[in-house]
Each structure stands twice: as structure tokens, then as C-alpha cells.
Enzyme design. Structure first.
Site, PDB file in Angstrom:
ATOM      1  N   HIS B   6       0.827  -1.210   0.000  1.00 22.79           N
ATOM      2  CA  HIS B   6       0.000   0.000   0.000  1.00 22.79           C
ATOM      3  C   HIS B   6       0.861   1.259   0.000  1.00 22.79           C
ATOM      4  CE1 HIS B   6      -3.786   2.113   1.898  1.00 22.79           C
ATOM      5  NE2 HIS B   6      -3.351   2.714   0.823  1.00 22.79           N
ATOM      6  N   HIS B   8       1.178   5.125  -2.159  1.00 22.84           N
ATOM      7  CA  HIS B   8       0.613   6.036  -3.161  1.00 22.84           C
ATOM      8  C   HIS B   8       1.676   7.046  -3.579  1.00 22.84           C
ATOM      9  CE1 HIS B   8      -3.389   4.498  -2.377  1.00 22.84           C
ATOM     10  NE2 HIS B   8      -3.323   4.825  -1.107  1.00 22.84           N
ATOM     11  N   ARG B  69      -2.016   8.828  -5.999  1.00 20.27           N
ATOM     12  CA  ARG B  69      -2.491   9.384  -4.732  1.00 20.27           C
ATOM     13  C   ARG B  69      -3.997   9.174  -4.618  1.00 20.27           C
ATOM     14  NH1 ARG B  69      -0.607  15.229  -2.596  1.00 20.27           N
ATOM     15  NH2 ARG B  69      -1.339  14.940  -0.464  1.00 20.27           N
ATOM     16  N   ALA B  70      -4.415   8.520  -3.545  1.00 16.04           N
ATOM     17  CA  ALA B  70      -5.830   8.148  -3.418  1.00 16.04           C
ATOM     18  C   ALA B  70      -6.721   9.373  -3.209  1.00 16.04           C
ATOM     19  CB  ALA B  70      -6.003   7.162  -2.271  1.00 16.04           C
ATOM     20  N   SER B  71      -6.272  10.294  -2.362  1.00 18.19           N
ATOM     21  CA  SER B  71      -7.138  11.438  -2.054  1.00 18.19           C
ATOM     22  C   SER B  71      -7.300  12.351  -3.261  1.00 18.19           C
ATOM     23  CB  SER B  71      -6.575  12.228  -0.870  1.00 18.19           C
ATOM     24  OG  SER B  71      -5.315  12.778  -1.210  1.00 18.19           O
ATOM     25  N   TYR B 192     -12.006   7.376   4.999  1.00 17.31           N
ATOM     26  CA  TYR B 192     -11.262   6.156   4.650  1.00 17.31           C
ATOM     27  C   TYR B 192     -11.686   4.997   5.555  1.00 17.31           C
ATOM     28  CZ  TYR B 192      -7.717   8.574   1.703  1.00 17.31           C
ATOM     29  OH  TYR B 192      -7.042   9.269   0.726  1.00 17.31           O
ATOM     30  N   HIS B 221      -6.064   0.110   5.600  1.00 15.68           N
ATOM     31  CA  HIS B 221      -6.148   0.714   6.925  1.00 15.68           C
ATOM     32  C   HIS B 221      -6.577  -0.333   7.950  1.00 15.68           C
ATOM     33  CE1 HIS B 221      -7.556   3.556   3.717  1.00 15.68           C
ATOM     34  NE2 HIS B 221      -6.335   3.961   3.964  1.00 15.68           N
ATOM     35  N   GLU B 282       1.179   2.554   3.696  1.00 21.24           N
ATOM     36  CA  GLU B 282       0.555   3.761   3.150  1.00 21.24           C
ATOM     37  C   GLU B 282       1.553   4.912   3.131  1.00 21.24           C
ATOM     38  OE1 GLU B 282      -2.893   4.840   5.369  1.00 21.24           O
ATOM     39  OE2 GLU B 282      -3.836   5.949   3.763  1.00 21.24           O
ATOM     40  N   ARG B 288       2.339  11.429   8.570  1.00 19.82           N
ATOM     41  CA  ARG B 288       3.743  11.506   8.157  1.00 19.82           C
ATOM     42  C   ARG B 288       4.703  11.808   9.288  1.00 19.82           C
ATOM     43  NH1 ARG B 288       3.307  14.165   2.097  1.00 19.82           N
ATOM     44  NH2 ARG B 288       1.358  13.140   1.602  1.00 19.82           N
TER      45      ARG B 288
END
Lengths: 339, 339
Positions: B6, B8, B69-71, B192, B221, B282, B288
Site C-alpha cells: 500500500h 501512493h 495518490r488516493a485522495s 477512509y 487501513h 501507506e 507523516r
């Protein structure tokens, strides 16, 4: 004394549901709403003694904070008048249970919420329930639309008049959605847990408790996904330059123990401060069966807590002390009884 | 070999985002959509080497299953044409990363989903990415509306044409929503996790895997709220007279390890069968920062897993074997390299 903070009247006598159906039929037919049907004391006794009271005694708890069936609040059905009438009927029935078993049940009220209707319109019923019926809190639905999430977040100022009244009356709210009319969300398997997680994240994002330092919320179902993802939430607070969660949210937010297996309860108590956990079982509620891996009811959460071997002081907090602190009106009531 | 399932491309070079902004401006202005801007190999190298590659090396992983990038998928913005063009640009960029670092990255694609547009329209891009670009899976958004949840549940037959193609191509999908345009839901802190929980409950309610015994989904997640509430889900399956979750769902559904603290990882591995867990971080993603209580990155999930003291065989499963089984095209690729 062992206080279960999360019980719903999921076993109300049939006339209660029959009234609801007649009410909704009248609404849909454009007719005058009918009046609630007569329910006898015996019907109430029977509905409780063979269910909640029986299980309470078997499991060894003393008192349940009791509110109308959450999934049946259904604020998204009908209109504001329908919601008001249904809510009064539900709350009046809780009051009768409490009158019949004052040692065991203590009332928490449903609110007459309705989509696109101001939460201020729920103040009157909150006052009636607390001041006239002796209730100690309320269930606040963050999504009266029933799974479409059309309301403002709980930190929005549109909720503030209601919060002011909660503080004035010194009652907390359990954040609790109702049934889902969005086919994506199973009520007890998705919508409930999602709402718990969503509410917590709204509190993290916002500054609500700076404005209301005395406001208190219980997030049920063990806090949704939050304790399992506690690192994620701590990390998000850090990234978003919010204060530490212990100061920013956890002075005002409490989780119940409606987590139906030992590893989940272990994690909850490992991660969340003992002062923020209230014993709850949601009994008789979402999950009613027996766990074949343990031979015990899934929702007999007292067993999982007892397996933790907490100190006497911590057991007092989880089973009684925290509830008396979060619901000061319970504390006052028990004190008046010399308890 | 350690495969992170996972990752991105959250650090794509600026021209990629500039193109997106120009594209959306053109759409809003009713103008022809611009073409993607030129991005040099050096720009790509720099964006990856100072981020994902650096952290991968520091943390001691070997390979990342890498997707846009998922978002930023943002299927709810623009229309189907906008989504198609943006999706192709995002996937093409992933392909370039893989070409530059074929030992380290392997591609998973975004889909050109759009609200109220049939998922069948995403088949062409899936085929292009798998058959022409060498990708091994896709990210499937259960809510292209971005937090309004207007689509049918994942078990609805409207999704079936896409599932047929997934089975034919032998690729799994990660269930992954994008940004939220519903102000109730913070993207990474609520939307999410809610989507993860929601998808699992839909699978529990439905019979999808009777129709598609070879279909495979990764719920990211750490499975949302599911492992923490594993007793609730087992109990709901029992109440709803569904088969045991091990047969009914868990032959086809896998969780990653994107849970950012030790107690959460402990619970995940305690509750979920080792065959259903894939290492994921992720990274660089939702969280972060560095956890002040440990001094380590929140999303360095490999550390938490290593603290479990699993058997050699179980470590192999979580870090490599399960990924090779769930993504057979990775297995074939690695075998072709003698790995």
C-alpha cells in the site's frame, strides 16, 4: 454498584410499534396523527423482566442508563411533527419503565430531531425529560438524515444552542445515529461505527471544547474505529497542529465498552485512559447471540472487563465512578438514596 | 523479500498537479481540456528518491505496490471525461516510476470512475493498465461521489461486469475511497476508515463470493473498524444467519497493516488469520510525523510487526507470500526474475 451506561428499550410492548405504524400510515395518507395506544404496566413489566432485567441479574449489574431503541428513532422518516410525537411517546415509555423499576433503570431521552430542522427545536423536549421526567442525559443524532449525512458537523455553531442547554442542565449526550436509509450502510454493522469515528474526528478537527469546556459526550460502541487507530488519530492531530488529544478532546469525550470480544476490550483499556471508559453493553441490542468460541453472550461485556484484572480503583471508575462523574444527575440521585 | 502492498504517489512532481488545476479550470470554463504537462525523468527521480525510496531503504523494505495518490483521485470532481483524462495521466506517471525503478515499484491503477457512470466504463483502463502497462491490480472506489454514498453497494450486480474482468485478468482490487466533499467526513480520519468498515459489512450481508469465488479485495487501513469489532461482526453474521466469516468473506478479503501503533497491530494479528494480512504502510501517506511516545514514524508499520515475534513462516506470509498469492501477477514477475 455496577452501572451499564448503554441500554435501549429494544423490547417495548407491541402496541408501541403498532402506534408507530399507524402514525406513519396516517402521515403518508395525509391524515391526522393517531394518539399512542394504551400499554399496561404488566405489558411493560413482562417486556423488561424477561429481557433486560433477567440478563442484568444474571450478569450481575445493578443499574442501566436506559433510552428508547436507537434504530427506531428514525429521524429521517415523516417530518418534524411525526418525530416530535414519536419521540414523546418513546420518552414517556422510558419514564414508565423507570417508575416501575426506579432502582434499576434511569432515563436518557431521544430527541425530536428531523432533517433540515434546527436542533434548537429539540431543547424543549430535553428540558421536559430532564426537569419533569428526571432523565439524566440524551442521545444526540449527528445524522438525522439516516445515512445521507446532510447535517453540519457537530462542531458547527448551529448545534451551539443545544449545547448551551446541555451545559445548563448539566447532562451529557451519547452520540448515537439511528437506522440507515442509505443502502450502503447496514445500521449496526456500519452506520453506527462510522458515526462514532466521524464524530471523534470532527472533535479533533474543531475547537468545540474551548467554547464548551463543560460539555460531555459519550461515543458508544467502544469509540467506533478510534481506539484501534489511536496512533492514526494522534498522528493526525500532530500533523494538523492540534493540541494533544488528552487535552483537546479527551477531557470531554468518553467511550463505552460495547466491544464484543476480549481482544477489543483489551485494546480499549490499553490505549484509552481509564477515566474515559464507561461500562456499557448495549443490551439487549445489536448482537444478541452466544459466541460459540466462548459459550457466552457476545454482549456480556462485563466478563471481558473482569478478565482484565484491573485494580479495585479502576474497576470502581469503569463500573460506577466515571458514570457518576459524566452524568452528575445520576450521582445526585444515588447520593439522595444514600448510595 | 519485503513487499509493501500500500503505497501512493503522494509526492508527484508539481507539473502533475498544475495540469490537474488547468484541467479543472478548463472544465469549469467550458473549454477544451489541456494535455498533461511534460515531466522529466529527473523530476520523477527526485520526487521518489527523497521520499518513498529513501524511507523504503531506511526501513528495510524491498518493493512497494504503487498507485496514484488516493485522495487526489477525486472521482466526484468534473465529469467522466475529466476523470478519464486525469486517471490516464496518473496511471501513466505510475508506469514511469515503475520503468525507472523496476526492482522497487510495481503498479496498481486508479480507475476512471465518476458518479452515476457505470463501472463497466472503467474496464478499458483496467485492461490498458494490466495488459499494456504491466500493472497488477487496481484501486476500486466504493463511493465515487466523495462522501455522499450514492452508489449501489459493492455486492450489487451493477459492479459484476468489472468483477468479471478482474477475475479474467487475475488481479485484485484494493477498496479505496478518495477525498471527501461531505464536510462531515475528514478524508483520512473518517471517510477512509468508514469506507473500509462499510465495504466489509456489505460483503458480510451479501453473497458476492459465491458468485465470484476467485475475486479478491484488500481492505486497507487494517480493515477500518473491523478487527477491533471482530466479535460484533461474528455476532452479526450469526444473527443474520450468514455462514462463518472464515468461509463467507475471509477467503476473498485481506487487510493491510496500516495501523499506526503497536496495540492496534497486536490486535490485528491476534484476531485475523495470518493468511489474510498483507504488510502495508501507506507511506508516504495519511500520517507523516514521528510518534513522540516512540521516537519513530507513525507509519513505520514494519517495526510494529517485527515486535510481534512471529514465526519465520508467518513473517514470510505477511511480508511476501500473501502478496504473491493475492497479486499473482507479482508472483509471476518475481519468478521470471528468479525471485
Amino acid at each position: 454498584m455496577i452501572i451499564d451506561c448503554h441500554g435501549h428499550y429494544t423490547t417495548a410492548p407491541a402496541p408501541h410499534q403498532n402506534f408507530r405504524e399507524a402514525q406513519l400510515a396516517a402521515f403518508e395518507g395525509g391524515l391526522a396523527l393517531p394518539t399512542p395506544l394504551t400499554i399496561s404496566d404488566d405489558q411493560i413489566r413482562e417486556s423488561v423482566e424477561s429481557n433486560q432485567l433477567k440478563l442484568l441479574r444474571e450478569r450481575g449489574a445493578d443499574m442501566t442508563i436506559f433510552s428508547p431503541r436507537a434504530s427506531a428513532m428514525a429521524h429521517h422518516i415523516g417530518d418534524e411533527q411525526v418525530s416530535k410525537q414519536w419521540t414523546r411517546a418513546c420518552n414517556d415509555l422510558i419514564r414508565r419503565v423507570v417508575e416501575l423499576y426506579p432502582e434499576t433503570f434511569i432515563g436518557v431521552c431521544q430527541l425530536p430531531q428531523s432533517p433540515n430542522v434546527s436542533i434548537s427545536n429539540s431543547i424543549e423536549e430535553l428540558e421536559r425529560c430532564v426537569l419533569e421526567l428526571g432523565f439524566v442525559g440524551c442521545n444526540l443524532n449527528p445524522d438525522p438524515s439516516g445515512g445521507h449525512w446532510t447535517s453540519a458537523p457537530l462542531t458547527d455553531k448551529s448545534w451551539y444552542p443545544f449545547y448551551e442547554k446541555m451545559v445548563e442542565l448539566n447532562v451529557p449526550a451519547m452520540i448515537h445515529v439511528s437506522g440507515s436509509c442509505n443502502h450502503n450502510f447496514h445500521a449496526t454493522g456500519a452506520h453506527y461505527l462510522n458515526a462514532d469515528t466521524t464524530a471523534f474526528m470532527q472533535f479533533l478537527q474543531g475547537d468545540l471544547f474551548s467554547d464548551f469546556p463543560d460539555l460531555r459526550f459519550i461515543i458508544p460502541h467502544g469509540g467506533g474505529a478510534v481506539p484501534y487507530h489511536w496512533g492514526r488519530f494522534r498522528g493526525l492531530a500532530d500533523m494538523m497542529q492540534r493540541p494533544a488529544l488528552s487535552d483537546h478532546v479527551m477531557k470531554n469525550v468518553f467511550f463505552d465498552t460495547c466491544v464484543y470480544h476480549q481482544p477489543g476490550i483489551d485494546l480499549l483499556f490499553d490505549v484509552i485512559d481509564i477515566d474515559n471508559i464507561l461500562f456499557g453493553s448495549e443490551m439487549v441490542g445489536a448482537v444478541r447471540g452466544i459466541d460459540s468460541t466462548t459459550g457466552q453472550y457476545f454482549d456480556d461485556t462485563k466478563r471481558y472487563i473482569e478478565a482484565l484484572n484491573l485494580s479495585k480503583q479502576d474497576y470502581y471508575k469503569v463500573f460506577e465512578g466515571n458514570a457518576r462523574r459524566v452524568y452528575p444527575r445520576i450521582d445526585a440521585l444515588l447520593e439522595s438514596r444514600g448510595l
